[in-house]
Scaffold this active site. Structure first.
Site, short mmCIF file in Angstrom:
data_model
loop_
_atom_site.label_atom_id
_atom_site.label_comp_id
_atom_site.label_asym_id
_atom_site.label_seq_id
_atom_site.Cartn_x
_atom_site.Cartn_y
_atom_site.Cartn_z
N GLU A 108 7.58 0.92 4.97
CA GLU A 108 6.95 0.12 5.75
C GLU A 108 7.20 -1.44 5.05
O GLU A 108 6.95 -1.47 3.77
CB GLU A 108 5.55 0.32 5.98
N HIS A 166 0.83 -1.24 0.11
CA HIS A 166 -0.10 -0.06 -0.06
C HIS A 166 0.92 1.42 -0.07
O HIS A 166 2.07 0.97 0.38
CB HIS A 166 -1.10 0.10 1.06
N GLU A 205 -7.48 4.98 10.10
CA GLU A 205 -7.11 4.58 8.95
C GLU A 205 -8.25 3.81 8.32
O GLU A 205 -9.22 3.21 8.92
CB GLU A 205 -5.84 3.72 8.96
N HIS A 249 4.01 7.34 3.47
CA HIS A 249 4.85 6.35 3.33
C HIS A 249 4.71 5.31 2.41
O HIS A 249 3.52 5.27 1.59
CB HIS A 249 5.00 5.66 4.76
N GLN A 265 -3.69 3.36 1.68
CA GLN A 265 -4.17 3.70 2.93
C GLN A 265 -4.22 4.89 3.30
O GLN A 265 -3.33 6.00 3.22
CB GLN A 265 -3.11 3.14 3.83
CO CO Z 1 1.20 1.95 6.21
#
Ligand code: CO
Length: 141
Positions: free
Chosen positions: A133, A7, A43, A83, A59
């Site tokens: 991530e 994501h 989220e 991110h 996300q």
């Molecule tokens: Co994330």
């Protein structure tokens, strides 16, 4: 090491308004919403595509309070790309391989992510200025 882009995380001030914009403009489907108190975010995961190696998503992240990592990000950088998350099959093995290669880990051990996944962050200094991530998804039978 990476199986896909799992994501892309986007920081926003108003989660519901941003969900509405993304679902209307890009015809994305909401996979689910969660509040992660440990990370200080509300989220939503929106599905972009499903593939043999797993889903790829957007996300959307709204901070629960200003004094959270995403809250501070919004304060200094404003809304936008926060991110990039890559899928991995073995997050513990991937973290130790990255550590051995000299990468700066934010999380030495995995923590809980969306939908029961295991996640860990790599410092932007080790990834060309991008907060990065790793995600090991829950296995789907
Ligand atoms: Co994330």
């Amino acid at each position: 090491m990476f199986t896909r882009i799992d994501h892309v995380g986007i920081a926003c001030r108003d989660l519901e308004a941003t969900i509405a914009r993304y679902t209307a403009a890009f015809d994305l489907t909401v996979l689910g919403r969660e509040t992660n108190e440990a990370q200080g975010v509300h989220e939503a995961m929106l599905v972009v595509a499903d593939s043999a190696t797993g889903r790829s998503c957007v996300q959307l992240l709204q901070p629960t309070r200003p004094d959270t990592p995403v809250g501070k990000f919004l304060e200094t950088r404003g809304e936008g790309l926060h991110h990039v998350a890559y899928g991995v099959d073995d997050i513990v093995g991937s973290l130790s391989a990255l550590r051995e290669s000299g990468a700066e880990l934010i999380d030495e051990t995995p923590r809980h992510g969306f939908g029961g996944s295991a996640i860990a962050f790599i410092h932007p200094r080790s990834a060309g200025g991008v907060l990065t991530e790793l995600v090991e998804a829950v296995r789907r039978s």
